[in-house]
Design an enzyme around this catalytic site. Sequence first.
Site, PDB file in Angstrom:
ATOM      1  N   HIS A  80       0.866  -1.183   0.000  1.00  0.00           N
ATOM      2  CA  HIS A  80       0.000   0.000   0.000  1.00  0.00           C
ATOM      3  C   HIS A  80       0.908   1.241   0.000  1.00  0.00           C
ATOM      4  CE1 HIS A  80      -2.805   2.960   1.794  1.00  0.00           C
ATOM      5  NE2 HIS A  80      -3.776   2.173   1.417  1.00  0.00           N
ATOM      6  N   ASP A 117       3.107  -4.850   8.195  1.00  0.00           N
ATOM      7  CA  ASP A 117       1.908  -4.043   8.008  1.00  0.00           C
ATOM      8  C   ASP A 117       0.716  -4.998   8.107  1.00  0.00           C
ATOM      9  OD1 ASP A 117      -0.297  -2.691   7.148  1.00  0.00           O
ATOM     10  OD2 ASP A 117       0.612  -1.871   5.319  1.00  0.00           O
ATOM     11  N   GLN A 175      -4.374  -5.394   6.916  1.00  0.00           N
ATOM     12  CA  GLN A 175      -5.369  -6.280   6.285  1.00  0.00           C
ATOM     13  C   GLN A 175      -5.372  -7.689   6.873  1.00  0.00           C
ATOM     14  OE1 GLN A 175      -7.681  -5.317   4.237  1.00  0.00           O
ATOM     15  NE2 GLN A 175      -6.924  -3.317   3.631  1.00  0.00           N
ATOM     16  N   LYS A 181     -10.318  -0.833  10.674  1.00  0.00           N
ATOM     17  CA  LYS A 181     -10.445  -2.009   9.812  1.00  0.00           C
ATOM     18  C   LYS A 181     -10.817  -3.256  10.605  1.00  0.00           C
ATOM     19  CE  LYS A 181      -7.106  -0.410   6.361  1.00  0.00           C
ATOM     20  NZ  LYS A 181      -7.888   0.153   5.265  1.00  0.00           N
ATOM     21  N   CYS A 225      -4.723   2.421  -3.748  1.00  0.00           N
ATOM     22  CA  CYS A 225      -3.481   2.955  -3.155  1.00  0.00           C
ATOM     23  C   CYS A 225      -2.327   1.964  -3.297  1.00  0.00           C
ATOM     24  CB  CYS A 225      -3.672   3.322  -1.686  1.00  0.00           C
ATOM     25  SG  CYS A 225      -4.711   4.739  -1.463  1.00  0.00           S
TER      26      CYS A 225
HETATM   27  N1  7TS Z   1      -1.593  -0.795   4.683  1.00  0.00           N
HETATM   28  C1  7TS Z   1      -2.496  -1.581   4.061  1.00  0.00           C
HETATM   29  C2  7TS Z   1      -2.107  -2.965   3.648  1.00  0.00           C
HETATM   30  C3  7TS Z   1      -3.790  -1.092   3.841  1.00  0.00           C
HETATM   31  O1  7TS Z   1      -4.681  -1.868   3.233  1.00  0.00           O
HETATM   32  C4  7TS Z   1      -4.129   0.225   4.253  1.00  0.00           C
HETATM   33  C5  7TS Z   1      -5.475   0.826   3.963  1.00  0.00           C
HETATM   34  C6  7TS Z   1      -3.153   0.977   4.913  1.00  0.00           C
HETATM   35  C7  7TS Z   1      -1.901   0.447   5.091  1.00  0.00           C
HETATM   36  C8  7TS Z   1      -3.448   2.351   5.437  1.00  0.00           C
HETATM   37  O2  7TS Z   1      -4.335   2.274   6.498  1.00  0.00           O
HETATM   38  P1  7TS Z   1      -4.940   3.613   7.159  1.00  0.00           P
HETATM   39  O3  7TS Z   1      -5.933   3.106   8.147  1.00  0.00           O
HETATM   40  O4  7TS Z   1      -3.825   4.328   7.782  1.00  0.00           O
HETATM   41  O5  7TS Z   1      -5.559   4.374   6.044  1.00  0.00           O
HETATM   42  N2  7TS Z   1      -6.138   0.268   2.875  1.00  0.00           N
HETATM   43  C9  7TS Z   1      -7.229   0.780   2.267  1.00  0.00           C
HETATM   44  C10 7TS Z   1      -7.838   0.152   1.189  1.00  0.00           C
HETATM   45  O6  7TS Z   1      -7.463  -0.933   0.717  1.00  0.00           O
HETATM   46  N3  7TS Z   1      -8.883   0.895   0.775  1.00  0.00           N
HETATM   47  O7  7TS Z   1      -8.971   1.972   1.559  1.00  0.00           O
HETATM   48  C11 7TS Z   1      -7.947   1.916   2.481  1.00  0.00           C
END
Ligand code: 7TS
Length: 403
Positions: free
Chosen positions: A121, A198, A201, A224, A362
């Site tokens: 990401h 990370d 997910q 999430k 992203c």
């Molecule tokens: N890393 C991964 C693997 C992610 O899927 C996401 C967010 C992030 C980092 C960032 O997370 P945040 O909570 O700091 O935004 N992924 C997604 C997505 O797949 N669609 O919207 C956000």
Amino acid sequence: MDVERIRADFPILCRQIYGRPLVYFDNGATTQKPRSVVDAIVDEYYSVNANVHRGVHFLSQQATELHEASRETVRRFINAKSTNEIIFTRGTTESINLLAFSFGEAMLQSGDEVIVSVMEHHSNIVPWQLLASRKGIKIKVIPMNDKGELLLDQYETLFTEKTKMVSVAHVSNVLGTINPIKEMIDVAHAHGVPFLVDAAQSIPHMAVDVQNLDADFLVFSAHKIYGPTGVGVLYGKENWLEKLPPYQGGGEMIQHVSFEKTIFNELPFKFEAGTPDYIGTTGLAKALDYVSLIGMEVISAYEDKLTKYALERLRSIPGMQIFGESENRGSVISFLVGDIHHFDMGTLLDRLGIAVRTGHHCAQPLMQRLGIEGTVRASFGLYNTVEEIDALVAGINRVRLMF
Ligand code: 7TS
């Protein structure tokens, strides 16, 4: 797992969208919240609210106790050794930025190398790039095969004496691939290199044990995993966090300030400048209680069944192309159908009440590797059902016939 009982805990799932029942398949972006999480947030605002850590008065002490109890809940959930290893942040992105900044300041010099993977990401690419432009470090990328599996033999060859960090997603937010993170951590450690997982997910879908993985750092977002927005976690082994300088300055992260010199606070507060989102951390703890009560193994098994069913049904659609065919995969499915643009598919499915995500998710470097601009992505959570997958398949077929 009684999915109907679970669904009853999520008021939003009763909504109608364009006169049809909501089918929410955008859990990879954010999850819906159970009543217990929202109630805990409302209750704390109505009956406990006071700033934490600073007050002698009753409410401040009660709010502090709740906030620190939430830290213990997080510790237990990921099996960290100590609450000193649990840093509250705004989310995965801030956790990675914190670490890249702080680790970069203390440990990296021009010419040093950080390894990431091709399926990261942007949140696990850009903070390292910022560091690259500030410190002159180099980013190396683990490639993958066409099934969306990282090439582990190539991974091993990326290490040099300049390698200082490996940072890889546990589960891809596009391909659904579950990376063999434990094995990859072992390889990094064999080279004396720390590893950041990370877990954005993975944490909502499987049991994650930082000691079992031997992860040096691990990050995730509350939103999430059925918790509130604006809160997340950076786990770090205590001996690492001890060595790293603060990320931001301000209140809470200091022990003493004079104009000549500031003495920083102990862990975990050293990394938590300013008033923390202490109500959000209560929400996160409630969310972790919620999934723990069901059991992460039970959730994993249920979502696995759902994903297998979805893959089988989706593959039966003419023109279906699924991106990510790893053997070991989570409940994220990216696809394109014929030459229907992902945006058109998403827009028309929305008219049927089905919420999917479209675009590059992203992960533009991954899109480049796949030679596409974007995909449609359905990502499942613990409240999704087989009937909803049938509705998705029927919806896709309907859209297909329109083109
Ligand atoms: N890393 C991964 C693997 C992610 O899927 C996401 C967010 C992030 C980092 C960032 O997370 P945040 O909570 O700091 O935004 N992924 C997604 C997505 O797949 N669609 O919207 C956000």
